[in-house]
Design an enzyme around this catalytic site. Sequence first.
Site, PDB file in Angstrom:
ATOM      1  N   CYS A  78     -18.256   5.373  11.362  1.00  0.00           N
ATOM      2  CA  CYS A  78     -19.280   5.871  12.272  1.00  0.00           C
ATOM      3  C   CYS A  78     -19.387   7.398  12.328  1.00  0.00           C
ATOM      4  O   CYS A  78     -19.994   8.015  11.449  1.00  0.00           O
ATOM      5  CB  CYS A  78     -19.048   5.272  13.657  1.00  0.00           C
ATOM      6  SG  CYS A  78     -20.548   5.242  14.693  1.00  0.00           S
ATOM      7  N   LYS A  85      -9.821   6.118  11.923  1.00  0.00           N
ATOM      8  CA  LYS A  85     -10.968   7.000  12.127  1.00  0.00           C
ATOM      9  C   LYS A  85     -10.513   8.414  12.489  1.00  0.00           C
ATOM     10  O   LYS A  85      -9.778   8.607  13.457  1.00  0.00           O
ATOM     11  CB  LYS A  85     -11.851   6.419  13.241  1.00  0.00           C
ATOM     12  CG  LYS A  85     -13.143   7.170  13.498  1.00  0.00           C
ATOM     13  CD  LYS A  85     -13.946   6.449  14.584  1.00  0.00           C
ATOM     14  CE  LYS A  85     -15.270   7.109  14.881  1.00  0.00           C
ATOM     15  NZ  LYS A  85     -16.008   6.384  15.958  1.00  0.00           N
ATOM     16  N   GLU A 139     -18.281  -1.567  12.706  1.00  0.00           N
ATOM     17  CA  GLU A 139     -17.216  -0.932  13.484  1.00  0.00           C
ATOM     18  C   GLU A 139     -16.833  -1.809  14.672  1.00  0.00           C
ATOM     19  O   GLU A 139     -17.693  -2.370  15.343  1.00  0.00           O
ATOM     20  CB  GLU A 139     -17.692   0.431  13.989  1.00  0.00           C
ATOM     21  CG  GLU A 139     -16.671   1.174  14.833  1.00  0.00           C
ATOM     22  CD  GLU A 139     -17.192   2.503  15.371  1.00  0.00           C
ATOM     23  OE1 GLU A 139     -16.355   3.362  15.700  1.00  0.00           O
ATOM     24  OE2 GLU A 139     -18.428   2.686  15.453  1.00  0.00           O
TER      25      GLU A 139
END
Length: 255
Positions: A140, A106, A40
Amino acid sequence: MKVALIQALIIWENPKENRTYFEAEINTILGAVDLIVLPEMFSTGFTMNPSAVAETMQGETILWLQSLAKAKNAAITGSIVIEENANYYNRMVFVFPSGEIQHYDKRHLFTLSGEDKVYTRGTQKLIVDYLGWKICPFVCYDLRFPVFSRNTDDYDLLIYVASWPKTRINAWDTLIKARAIENMSYAIGVNRVGEDDNGYEYTGHSQLVDYLGVYVIEPKETEGVLLATLDKSKMLEVRQKLDFLSDKDVFEIKG
C-alpha cells in the site's frame, strides 16, 4: 507466468469468514495458475486494532495459506496482521507451493491513520525468486516512495497489495504506472472493494501494468478474479533494447 488477482470485499476483523471467502474465489479459477495475489490485510481489513486479530507465523491463516498453496500448486501472497516478539507487523507473506514462506514487513506505515503508532515498520526489502522470476513485494503506502522500490536488484515484477480508498484512487492508478515505467518492470496492484467499519469506501482498481506502462489488466471496480499471463522474455528484450536502467542513479538508503 500466469497470475490471478483477487479483488475482494473484506469482512471486518473476521479471519475465519475471510478465509472461507477467498478460498471460494480461488476455487473459481479454472486451469493452472502460478501466482495468486490477495489484498492488504486480507483476513481482517485495514484495522488499527491488531491486538484483536493478530496471528503468529504458526497461526490458522498461515496454515490455511500453506495448505491452499499446496493444493493449487501455486504461490499465494498478501498481507496479514502478525504478532512477533511483542510487536505487531503488517506482514506480506509469500507462500510457495511447497509451503515455504518468505515475508516482507511494510516499511512505510500510514501515519494518516495512525498505523505507525500500533505497528512496527520493516526495514528490509525482499526479493523472491520464483519460477525464474525475481519478485519484489510491497504494501500500500510503500507505493508513494519510489526510492525504496527502485530497481537496483534487477527484479522482474513489482507487487503492491493495498487498502487504498476511493478518495485517492487516481493517485493509485498513476503511481502504479509510474513504478512500472521507471523500473522497467511488470507491476501488479491488488486493492479491495466495499466499505470498512470505519466508513472508508474502496473501489478496487486492481490492475496489471507492463514495463512500458501499458495495461495488461485494466482497473476494475467489482469484486472477482482477474487473470493474465506475463512474458518475461519480451520484457528482457525491451529492457536490453532501451537500456534505461543502466542510467539509474547510485544512492544509499539510510534508516
